[in-house]
Structure formats: structure tokens, C-alpha cells
Design a protein around this motif. Structure first.
Motif, PDB file in Angstrom:
ATOM      1  N   GLU A 100      10.627   7.668   4.502  1.00 21.18           N
ATOM      2  CA  GLU A 100       9.254   7.346   4.112  1.00 21.18           C
ATOM      3  C   GLU A 100       8.715   8.360   3.116  1.00 21.18           C
ATOM      4  O   GLU A 100       8.089   7.992   2.114  1.00 21.18           O
ATOM      5  N   LEU A 104       7.882   7.272  -0.694  1.00 22.78           N
ATOM      6  CA  LEU A 104       6.484   7.433  -1.096  1.00 22.78           C
ATOM      7  C   LEU A 104       6.374   8.386  -2.283  1.00 22.78           C
ATOM      8  O   LEU A 104       5.580   8.150  -3.208  1.00 22.78           O
ATOM      9  N   LEU A 178      -0.171   7.320   6.785  1.00 27.35           N
ATOM     10  CA  LEU A 178      -0.254   7.563   5.346  1.00 27.35           C
ATOM     11  C   LEU A 178      -0.941   8.889   5.048  1.00 27.35           C
ATOM     12  O   LEU A 178      -0.524   9.621   4.136  1.00 27.35           O
ATOM     13  N   ALA A 185       4.503  14.073   0.286  1.00 29.14           N
ATOM     14  CA  ALA A 185       5.060  13.216  -0.769  1.00 29.14           C
ATOM     15  C   ALA A 185       4.581  13.660  -2.144  1.00 29.14           C
ATOM     16  O   ALA A 185       5.356  13.676  -3.107  1.00 29.14           O
TER      17      ALA A 185
END
Length: 316
Positions: A100, A104, A178, A185
Motif C-alpha cells: 500500500e 500510494l 489513508l 508515502a
């Protein structure tokens, strides 16, 4: 083309083999063992030897490596002598976090780099172009372990927008997931933004000088339409290729970020395993990262040949 695929797959297998051998060889040079970590500093040599024997760690390094390779080929990466957990299970538990963060970061890099490259290409040679070039130079010169603390200071401590550490699964709360994934990220994406911007900007400048682009402009078509319809697509070939190759590097690059942000991914797993001399887990994680990196690079390389027939006969 079939010969090209065979050669690429063969080279990938050799790279993975050399990576695992290097990991085992380096651990052979490091003092201490798992048994010493478990028993503590006051353990006697006899107790350490007995525990190593019970854990199956008493044989020569090359013999244990061959046994491990035999199991790895069958999908069995062994068990951690510290926790008793199968290495494959430990990897699958933490792999989603690493993937992830990597995906991202790649998405953020592309979303930011494409508009910057288009703006810079349309304003080539102007102050705007020089400003974008200066920004990318700064981003390229700042490593991830420097960018991460800076982002933490401004976005987490000063502004309070994002959390510093911790993790929330996507199934529990997509929004909180998120928020926890965004800062790591972005830290990884900084260098990629600079690289992608420069690659696309260079190709766009060249494409905008082509005759068919000039013809489209002569017809009175809007600049935005000409760029998006006629220039951006043929200029994106190098960008897509590099993005695919860099995805494998991003997966491995999350190791530093996961340690800084205390994320429960493969980076944290391999860091704790190195500190505890858990060579079985380290081998498994390294193989996982190496396979991901080599597989993505091989697919991109082979796909390049399918997309561009000119390289089929030249690439070996």
C-alpha cells in the motif's frame, strides 16, 4: 521474443540466488546467534550449543542454506526460531502494508510529476521552467531518511494534519488508513516526483517540436487539447517504463520509512529480525523483496519488447 523471455527469467533467477547467498554470507560474518539472543549474555557456551542444535542451527552455513533453498523452492521459507511463526505467514501478514505504501507513493509521484512536467515543457527556457528544474534538483538531492523527519515536523507536529506513527487497517477505517499511510508515502514519493518530472519534461519538449504537433496548433486547436491529445501520450512511454521499474525499488525502499514511522510492514519485520539475528526470517523477507523487484523489472523489460518492436532484436 520467446528467447528474450527465457533470458530475462534466467537472469532473474540468478539475481535472486546471488541475493540470498549474499544475505547468508553476511550473517555468517556477524558475531552472535539466535541462541545467544534467546538465552542472554550470561548463557554458557554449552547451553548455546544445545539450543542451536535444538533449533537446527548447528550445521555448516552452506548445509543450512541448501536445506533452506530446498524448502523455499516448494514455498516453505521455514519458521522463525524466535517466535515459531512460519516465515511465509509473517510475510503475508505484513505485505499489504508495504504494498500500500509503495503503490500510494507511486500514485502521488505520478499525479504531481505529470502536471509539473507539462507546465515546464510548455514554458521551456523560461523562469517557470528553471524553477521547476530547481525544485526537482532539491528533491533529488534529499534522501528519504532526511525528507521523512522534515515532513513529520511540518505536516504532523506544526500543522497537525497527519499522525506520526501507527497504522490502521483499511478494513477498519479507510479514512484513518489513508491518514496513516499518506505521510510515509509522500516521503518516499519525493525523489520519484523529481525523476518522473525530468523524464516526462524532456520527452514532451522533444514531442512538442514534431511536425504533427505544429500542424495541430496551426489548425487553431487549444494548447491544452494539443498537449493532452497529441503530445502527452507518445511522450509517456519512457515515464511508464521507468515507473514500472521504480515500483520494485519502492517496495524495497519502504524498509527505511516503515522503521521511521513504526509501520507493521516488511521493513519493520526485517529490521527486528536483523537485530535478533533471526537469519531465517531475514532470508525470507529478502527473497520476497528480491522476487518482487526482479519480477517487476523483468515484466517491464519484456513488455517493452512487446510494445516497441524495434528493441526485440536488439535486446539480449
Amino acid at each position: 521474443m520467446p528467447l528474450l523471455v527465457v533470458r530475462k527469467v534466467g537472469r532473474a533467477a540468478v539475481v535472486i540466488f546471488l541475493v540470498t547467498v549474499a544475505v547468508v554470507a553476511m550473517f555468517g560474518l556477524v558475531p552472535g546467534s539466535v541462541a545467544e539472543i534467546i538465552l542472554g549474555e550470561s548463557a554458557t557456551p554449552k547451553a548455546v550449543a544445545e539450543l542451536n542444535a535444538s533449533l537446527g542451527l548447528e550445521g555448516p552455513l552452506w548445509s543450512r542454506y541448501l536445506d533452506w533453498v530446498g524448502g523455499a523452492v516448494r514455498g516453505d521459507l521455514g519458521e522463525s526460531p524466535l517466535t515459531g511463526q512460519p516465515v511465509t505467514e509473517a510475510i503475508w501478514e505484513r505485505l499489504p502494508v508495504t504494498l500500500e505504501i509503495a503503490f500510494l507513493a507511486l500514485l502521488i509521484a505520478l499525479v504531481v510529476a505529470v502536471p509539473l512536467a507539462v507546465l515546464s515543457a510548455l514554458q521551456a527556457g523560461t523562469r517557470t521552467d528553471r524553477s521547476v528544474n530547481g525544485l526537482t534538483s532539491v528533491l533529488l538531492s534529499v534522501p528519504t531518511f532526511v525528507a521523512a523527519p522534515v515532513l513529520v515536523y511540518f505536516l504532523a507536529l506544526q500543522v497537525g494534519m497527519l499522525p506520526v506513527t501507527g497504522w490502521v487497517d483499511f478494513t477498519e477505517s479507510p479514512y484513518e488508513n489513508l491518514r496513516h499511510a499518506l505521510l510515509p508515502a509522500v516521503a518516499i514519493a519525493c525523489t520519484e516526483i523529481a525523476a518522473f518530472t525530468r523524464i516526462l519534461r524532456t520527452d514532451l519538449v522533444s514531442t512538442l517540436r514534431e511536425d504533427y504537433v505544429a500542424a495541430a496548433r496551426a489548425k487553431g486547436l487549444p494548447t491544452g487539447y494539443v498537449v493532452l491529445r497529441h503530445a502527452l501520450r507518445p511522450s509517456s512511454f519512457s515515464l511508464i517504463t521507468v515507473a514500472g521499474v521504480n515500483l520494485g525499488r519502492l517496495i524495497g525502499g519502504t524498509v527505511i520509512v516503515e522503521s521511521l514511522f513504526a509501520l507493521p510492514g516488511l521493513g519493520q519485520l526485517i529490521t527486528t529480525s536483523i537485530m535478533s539475528r533471526d537469519v531465517v526470517v531475514v532470508q525470507g523477507v529478502v527473497v520476497c523483496l528480491a522476487v518482487a523487484y526482479v519480477a517487476i523489472n523483468t515484466l517491464v523489460d519484456v513488455g517493452y519488447g512487446f510494445l516497441d518492436p524495434r528493441v526485440r532484436g536488439s535486446r539480449v
